[in-house]
Write an enzyme that holds these catalytic residues in place. Structure first.
Site, PDB file in Angstrom:
ATOM      1  N   HIS A 291      -8.142   8.362 -25.684  1.00  0.00           N
ATOM      2  CA  HIS A 291      -8.865   8.492 -26.064  1.00  0.00           C
ATOM      3  C   HIS A 291      -9.247   9.196 -27.531  1.00  0.00           C
ATOM      4  CE1 HIS A 291     -13.528   8.611 -27.025  1.00  0.00           C
ATOM      5  NE2 HIS A 291     -13.033   9.486 -28.688  1.00  0.00           N
ATOM      6  N   GLU A 295      -7.956   6.552 -30.195  1.00  0.00           N
ATOM      7  CA  GLU A 295      -8.955   6.615 -32.521  1.00  0.00           C
ATOM      8  C   GLU A 295      -8.353   6.899 -33.292  1.00  0.00           C
ATOM      9  OE1 GLU A 295     -12.361   6.214 -31.917  1.00  0.00           O
ATOM     10  OE2 GLU A 295     -11.607   6.232 -33.941  1.00  0.00           O
ATOM     11  N   LYS A 298      -6.607   2.947 -33.922  1.00  0.00           N
ATOM     12  CA  LYS A 298      -7.582   2.062 -34.347  1.00  0.00           C
ATOM     13  C   LYS A 298      -7.977   2.507 -36.430  1.00  0.00           C
ATOM     14  CE  LYS A 298     -10.877   2.632 -31.500  1.00  0.00           C
ATOM     15  NZ  LYS A 298     -12.123   2.932 -31.959  1.00  0.00           N
ATOM     16  N   ASN A 299      -8.147   4.131 -36.613  1.00  0.00           N
ATOM     17  CA  ASN A 299      -7.561   3.681 -37.677  1.00  0.00           C
ATOM     18  C   ASN A 299      -6.618   3.937 -38.491  1.00  0.00           C
ATOM     19  OD1 ASN A 299     -10.056   6.010 -38.884  1.00  0.00           O
ATOM     20  ND2 ASN A 299      -9.955   6.936 -37.208  1.00  0.00           N
TER      21      ASN A 299
HETATM   22  C1  W6P Z   1      -6.294   6.060 -42.896  1.00  0.00           C
HETATM   23  C2  W6P Z   1      -7.856   6.721 -42.852  1.00  0.00           C
HETATM   24  C3  W6P Z   1      -6.576   7.403 -41.075  1.00  0.00           C
HETATM   25  C4  W6P Z   1      -7.870   8.638 -40.682  1.00  0.00           C
HETATM   26  C5  W6P Z   1      -7.186   8.641 -39.514  1.00  0.00           C
HETATM   27  C6  W6P Z   1      -6.336   8.581 -39.018  1.00  0.00           C
HETATM   28  C7  W6P Z   1      -5.458   7.470 -39.871  1.00  0.00           C
HETATM   29  C8  W6P Z   1      -5.879   7.135 -41.166  1.00  0.00           C
HETATM   30  N1  W6P Z   1      -5.304   5.948 -41.890  1.00  0.00           N
HETATM   31  O1  W6P Z   1      -5.724   4.979 -44.266  1.00  0.00           O
END
Ligand code: W6P
Length: 422
Positions: A291, A295, A298-299
């Site tokens: 999970h 997550e 994906k970001n």
């Molecule tokens: C981004 C924003 C973010 C949040 C969490 C993890 C990776 C990333 N990259 O630009």
């Protein structure tokens, strides 16, 4: 009224945290007697935890604690609290039989409830009620696999049914509170959530993770006990004592890339490179690990695709590095997706951070033709951090605006951390 005073009573007592190691030691080869001890522990502990949540819901700011969605959540907690305190205690005969079969092993001191639960030492003022357990409970987990009366397994089965009902009842809690936050923002005409509410939600969701973990363990252990065929595998409930990190992370990579390609309809999906010791294993909950990594990925994917456009021929590769330390296993996810402005860093962890619209929380909205954003809906990151913290880990982001973001997921391998219970 009477209910309110019962809740106030239970909420006055501290919650008892359990560590990953305790859960595993408790749940290895459980007999019906062990399962009964587990049921007794939960029968004592869950009402305390639920009562704490009800009190906290009540003490939210006036305009928040009266919202329909918040009242709905409170009702769920009260209903579950009631079900538990009205659930009969194991009969004298059952308790005697299990006591008889209990070995007072040296490992007893590791037990969650081994310190007598204070909630049951002190009787409430008007204690005519039968539901207050009067003796000091101990939750020995080493129970000899001797013949136990059939009432023991009947009691276990019936308790598990209650737990299953409670777990299902609370499924919609995150969505319901999210809806409450949306309404709160609209009413307050603000886009920012105040610190007090943010901390409340962190505590609330963290507590929910813990409650569901304990309930999930008890349900799984009971089911596993019934089908005795799978004796020697790595699982104790939902915990895997030899979670193969590389395997789980690779699975998260494959899933995230698939979802991303599908969402943006990409010809080629950004590559994700994994560096991980091949044989690295540790005790963890594989579904939690999947999970959190899913997550983060994906970001990163979203950031990279939105920076380069969905028709790019080439995207900068996302790199995942897994490091094995003595204390921690750390997973770093690095993307070159342009980073996050420093002024927006705090926002990332708030339960209202959202770059996309949130139409799925609009009851009028037709869900069938809505595409949820790939990431950045606002709950993924803060909830992932809570999952990490639940077993003594943490999640941190370091951003270089104009270049990219590094996410550090720290997972404790000591497994002796007790559940954090605010
Ligand atoms: C981004 C924003 C973010 C949040 C969490 C993890 C990776 C990333 N990259 O630009």
């Amino acid at each position: 009224r009477e209910l309110a005073s019962k809740i106030a009573h239970f909420a006055r007592f501290p919650q008892t945290g359990v560590s990953l190691r305790q859960m595993v030691e408790f749940g290895q080869n459980p007999s019906q007697g062990t399962l009964l001890r587990g049921a007794q522990f939960l029968h004592d502990e869950l009402p305390i935890r639920l009562a704490h949540r009800v009190v906290e819901l009540d003490s939210l700011p006036e305009n928040l604690n009266q919202m329909p969605s918040v009242l709905r959540v409170k009702r769920m907690y009260i209903d579950s609290f009631n079900e538990l305190i009205n659930f009969p205690k194991a009969s004298e005969r059952i308790r005697e039989a299990v006591k008889e079969a209990t070995v007072q092993g040296t490992r007893d001191r590791h037990l969650p409830g081994n310190q007598p639960n204070p909630a049951f030492q002190e009787s409430p003022r008007n204690s005519s009620s039968h539901w207050i357990p009067s003796i000091q409970h101990r939750y020995h987990y080493e129970v000899k696999p001797t013949e136990l009366p059939v009432e023991v397994s009947e009691y276990n089965r019936s308790f598990v049914q209650t737990l299953e009902k409670i777990k299902r009842r609370h499924d919609p809690v995150v969505t319901a509170l999210a809806q409450g936050v949306v309404e709160y923002k609209q009413r307050m005409k603000t886009r920012k959530i105040d610190n007090h509410v943010q901390h409340f939600l962190d505590r609330f969701y963290l507590s929910r993770i813990g409650i569901r973990m304990l309930i999930g363990q008890q349900i799984e252990l009971n089911q596993h006990q019934q089908q005795k065929h799978r004796q020697q595998n790595d699982y104790v409930g939902v915990i895997c004592t030899h979670t193969r990190v590389k395997e789980v992370v690779q699975e998260a990579i494959d899933n995230a890339r698939f979802i991303c390609g599908d969402y943006y309809m990409l010809m080629n999906v950004p590559e994700i490179e994994l560096h991980c010791p091949r044989e690295l294993e540790f005790m963890y909950v594989p579904s939690h690990l999947h999970h959190m990594v899913f997550e983060l990925l994906k970001n990163s994917l979203r950031a990279v695709v939105e920076l380069c456009g969905d028709e790019a021929e080439h995207y900068p590769t996302i790199k995942v590095v897994v490091a094995e330390g003595n204390e921690d296993i750390t997973i770093k996810v690095s993307d070159e997706g342009g980073g996050i402005p420093r002024s927006a860093m705090e926002q990332v962890w708030t339960y209202m951070y959202t770059t996309a619209q949130t139409p799925m929380l609009d009851p009028e909205f037709d869900k069938s033709d809505f595409k949820a954003p790939l990431a950045g809906f606002g709950y993924g990151l803060p909830l992932s951090r809570l999952y990490a913290r639940y077993f003594g880990g943490d999640l941190k982001l370091i951003s270089m605006e104009g270049y990219g973001t590094d996410a550090y997921l720290h997972l404790s391998r000591l497994s002796d951390n007790e559940e954090p219970l605010a």
